[in-house]
Design a protein around this motif. Structure first.
Motif, PDB file in Angstrom:
ATOM      1  N   SER A 131     -18.743   9.968 -13.629  1.00 34.44           N
ATOM      2  CA  SER A 131     -17.327  10.561 -13.370  1.00 34.44           C
ATOM      3  C   SER A 131     -16.284   9.435 -13.622  1.00 34.44           C
ATOM      4  CB  SER A 131     -17.343  11.361 -11.932  1.00 34.44           C
ATOM      5  OG  SER A 131     -15.987  11.579 -11.920  1.00 34.44           O
ATOM      6  N   LYS A 183     -23.837  10.570 -10.478  1.00 36.78           N
ATOM      7  CA  LYS A 183     -22.839  11.304 -11.072  1.00 36.78           C
ATOM      8  C   LYS A 183     -21.447  10.828 -10.726  1.00 36.78           C
ATOM      9  CE  LYS A 183     -25.296  15.625  -9.992  1.00 36.78           C
ATOM     10  NZ  LYS A 183     -25.514  17.065  -9.332  1.00 36.78           N
ATOM     11  N   LYS A 211     -16.137   8.495 -17.249  1.00 38.73           N
ATOM     12  CA  LYS A 211     -15.686   9.622 -18.216  1.00 38.73           C
ATOM     13  C   LYS A 211     -14.087   9.337 -18.028  1.00 38.73           C
ATOM     14  CE  LYS A 211     -19.550  12.775 -18.281  1.00 38.73           C
ATOM     15  NZ  LYS A 211     -20.022  13.829 -17.787  1.00 38.73           N
ATOM     16  N   LYS A 212     -13.505   9.357 -16.860  1.00 39.41           N
ATOM     17  CA  LYS A 212     -12.107   8.944 -16.581  1.00 39.41           C
ATOM     18  C   LYS A 212     -11.509   7.956 -17.184  1.00 39.41           C
ATOM     19  CE  LYS A 212     -10.967  10.151 -12.390  1.00 39.41           C
ATOM     20  NZ  LYS A 212     -10.601   9.925 -10.824  1.00 39.41           N
TER      21      LYS A 212
END
Length: 248
Positions: free
Chosen positions: A167, A163, A170-171
């Motif tokens: 994250s 996860k 995606k950032k």
């Protein structure tokens, strides 16, 4: 100035077929081509070829050479230092063997007497200690350690890692159309650097930079990373290089 394969073969003293073979096995694959589709070797390619030939001269198999020079932690300066030590060791053994030959010739002429021990001075079939050093620096040991570290985590910990990775990707994907030098991009890439060091072992800035280059050089990495956004692998490579250079 980029060079064609025949020019490189003549410069180095190896066959065109050898260079084609290195290309076929993914050991040395120049990215630049002419309009006619011929490979062009850049200065970076020639530096890589030098590394390959040094390791080959020292007795490393091509499969191991490919593994080492494609390792994210591969450091050309460290490789040259190590290769120098290995070549000096090889020269020391050869000098001993030449001296043994000279003594043996004199022994055959009756000029001197040799003991049985003296007849085999210079022969040493034990493993070169520097070969192990090379494996530890750039071989599969680093991968083994990383896999062992992940395997020691619980299922919940591994899911949390996944996860966290998603994250960060995606950032970075949201920033990929901007400058990799921006404050936001560098803050996000630092998160990735810290994540890798926390979960996968110790990455020096130089190794981090090398890993970023692998994201682009290895289609498997590129395809996996670009799932988060087309062009993310190249953006990360550039951001990682800028981050690493800022730490020098």
């Amino acid at each position: 100035m980029a060079m064609r394969v025949k020019e490189v073969a003549d410069l180095v003293g190896i066959s065109v077929r050898t260079l084609h073979y290195y290309d076929e096995i993914g050991l040395l694959t120049p990215e630049e081509t002419t309009e006619s589709g011929y490979r062009l070797y850049t200065d970076d390619d020639l530096e890589k070829l030098q590394q390959i030939l040094f390791f080959k001269e020292l007795g490393f198999p091509l499969k191991k050479i490919k593994e080492m020079i494609n390792s994210p932690s591969f450091d050309r300066y460290k490789a040259l230092v190590l290769q120098r030590k290995m070549l000096l060791e090889k020269r020391r053994r050869l000098d001993k063997m030449i001296a043994t030959i000279d003594k043996t010739i004199k022994h055959m002429k009756g000029e001197i007497q040799m003991t049985n021990k003296e007849k085999f001075e210079g022969f040493d079939f034990s493993r070169n200690p520097y070969e192990q050093e090379a494996r530890e620096l750039w071989g599969d040991e680093a991968v083994d350690k990383a896999n062992a570290k992940i395997g020691s985590k619980s299922q919940d910990e591994q899911e949390a890692m996944a996860k966290a990775m998603d994250s960060i990707f995606k950032k970075l994907a949201a920033l990929r159309h901007g400058s990799p030098e921006s404050e936001e991009a560098q803050a996000a890439i630092k998160e990735w650097y810290d994540f890798l060091n926390k979960n996968f072992g110790c990455y020096s800035p130089e190794a981090f930079k090398g890993l970023g280059q692998m994201y682009v050089d290895d289609d498997r990495f590129t395809k996996n990373i670009d799932r988060f956004g087309e062009g993310l692998a190249k953006f990360m490579r550039d951001a990682m290089a800028i981050f690493a250079d800022s730490k020098k």
